[in-house]
Design a protein around this motif. Structure first.
Motif, PDB file in Angstrom:
ATOM      1  N   ASP A 279       0.476  -0.611  -0.016  1.00 14.88           N
ATOM      2  CA  ASP A 279      -0.221  -0.061   0.025  1.00 14.88           C
ATOM      3  C   ASP A 279       1.199   1.262  -0.136  1.00 14.88           C
ATOM      4  OD1 ASP A 279      -2.413  -1.462   0.056  1.00 14.88           O
ATOM      5  OD2 ASP A 279      -1.636  -1.968   2.562  1.00 14.88           O
TER       6      ASP A 279
ATOM      7  N   LYS B  53      -7.525  -4.169   4.260  1.00 19.94           N
ATOM      8  CA  LYS B  53      -6.472  -3.242   3.637  1.00 19.94           C
ATOM      9  C   LYS B  53      -5.759  -2.560   4.834  1.00 19.94           C
ATOM     10  CE  LYS B  53      -8.511  -3.867  -0.647  1.00 19.94           C
ATOM     11  NZ  LYS B  53      -7.748  -4.203  -2.120  1.00 19.94           N
ATOM     12  N   LYS B  54      -4.765  -1.924   3.834  1.00 19.84           N
ATOM     13  CA  LYS B  54      -3.787  -1.028   4.651  1.00 19.84           C
ATOM     14  C   LYS B  54      -4.003  -1.333   6.121  1.00 19.84           C
ATOM     15  CE  LYS B  54      -4.448   2.425   1.323  1.00 19.84           C
ATOM     16  NZ  LYS B  54      -5.284   4.061   1.559  1.00 19.84           N
TER      17      LYS B  54
ATOM     18  N   PHE C   3       0.678  -1.140   6.911  1.00 16.50           N
ATOM     19  CA  PHE C   3       0.742   0.407   6.591  1.00 16.50           C
ATOM     20  C   PHE C   3       0.335   1.787   7.227  1.00 16.50           C
ATOM     21  CE2 PHE C   3      -0.586   4.842   4.216  1.00 16.50           C
ATOM     22  CZ  PHE C   3       0.968   4.948   3.755  1.00 16.50           C
ATOM     23  N   GLN C   4      -0.368   1.287   7.380  1.00 21.33           N
ATOM     24  CA  GLN C   4      -1.231   2.303   8.829  1.00 21.33           C
ATOM     25  C   GLN C   4      -0.508   1.635  10.206  1.00 21.33           C
ATOM     26  OE1 GLN C   4      -5.034   0.982   9.356  1.00 21.33           O
ATOM     27  NE2 GLN C   4      -5.590   1.715   7.732  1.00 21.33           N
TER      28      GLN C   4
END
Length: 316
Positions: free
Chosen positions: A214, A240-241, A244-245
């Motif tokens: 991501d 999702k993500k 990344f987060q």
């Protein structure tokens, strides 16, 4: 007429026996002992005619027995030679299929692998597997992750320039640890670092690079001064993500593999395109690039056509 001859023969035999008795009485016990020794030798020769004799015993046997002995020795020598040739042929096949030098024993190769891994600990690139997100994973997902860790470690052992691996956020009382012990032979003796400490507190934050699909920044090179992080996450629900987060929460740099820069989408029946790879596939790409310094070659090794991507030069 016949009975007269038979009677005569009996008288002759009786006379011979009487003479032998007289001789035995005259010669005494020493002569009797020698006679029994001669009889023993004759009996032994009769028994040895149908058996294999040692080289020193051939003088006691007939030419026919010696001929059979030589023939048998030729057969045994031929069998030994054939077994030796077959052993060398199998050894040559193993060398050809595996690429291993024939003069290197398994013990030497294990020692060489251990030496390379320990050298990587001090001067090689560093890779951290973040296992702090496994608490919500199912048993099936944990088993898949344990298998990916095994394949990743196996690839690293074979590499000419291996990474040093850290398994962070990894507790010995976790379900993942139990799966690793169950599925991976020799897991407890893996040459890597296992720690319960989180990767963000184990290393300076400025040295960390979290690899996530991501990210908007493509990875350009493998820097020995950086620590690269892979999220140990197998999530069949495809959230999702997540990684990344987590990187953003700790103000850590992120990067993705340069798939978009060197590969293009290819048509397939399901119209499926994904840049999400297993941790062992990502590692194979990093390891191949570190050895070759060529992204196209490295990406070809780790990104299969099932992901819906092929190299640009393949299209051209």
């Amino acid at each position: 007429m016949d009975w007269k001859l038979e009677g005569s023969a009996r008288k002759t035999d009786s006379r011979v026996l009487q003479e032998q008795e007289v001789i035995l009485e005259d010669t005494g016990e020493d002569s009797i002992s020698e006679s029994f020794q001669l009889l023993q030798i004759d009996v032994e020769c009769e028994h040895l005619e149908g058996e294999t004799l040692p080289t020193g015993s051939a003088m006691w046997c007939s030419k026919n027995v010696q001929r059979k002995q030589r023939h048998w020795e030729k057969i045994v020598a031929a069998k030994k030679s054939k077994r030796k040739q077959e052993k060398e042929r199998r050894k040559a096949n193993r060398v050809e299929n595996s690429g291993i030098c024939p003069q290197h024993s398994k013990r030497f190769l294990r020692s060489l692998t251990k030496e390379r891994l320990l050298e990587a600990k001090h001067s090689g690139p560093r890779l951290c597997i973040d296992l702090s997100m496994t608490h919500h994973m199912s048993k099936k997902e944990l088993s898949r992750l344990a298998g990916q860790i095994r394949r990743l470690y196996g690839s690293n052992k074979k590499a000419d320039r291996p990474f040093w691996i850290y398994l962070t956020g990894f507790t010995t009382d976790s379900h993942l640890y139990e799966e690793c012990l169950r599925m991976n032979d020799g897991f407890s003796s893996y040459l890597l670092d296992i720690t319960e400490e989180d990767c963000f507190s184990l290393f300076p934050l400025e040295t960390l690079v979290y690899l996530t699909p991501d990210s908007e920044h493509a990875l350009e090179d493998v820097d020995l001064n950086k620590v690269y992080i892979l999220g140990g996450l197998v999530d069949e629900s495809i959230q999702k993500k997540v990684t990344f987060q987590k990187a953003q929460e700790h103000s850590v740099k992120t990067a993705c593999l340069p798939i978009q820069e060197y590969m293009v989408r290819c048509q397939n029946r399901k119209n499926y395109h994904s840049e999400i790879l297993a941790i062992n596939q990502v590692f194979d790409i990093l390891s191949a690039y570190f050895e070759t310094q060529k992204w196209p070659e490295a990406l070809k090794k780790g990104v299969s056509s099932r992901k819906g991507y092929i190299l640009q030069n393949s299209v051209e």
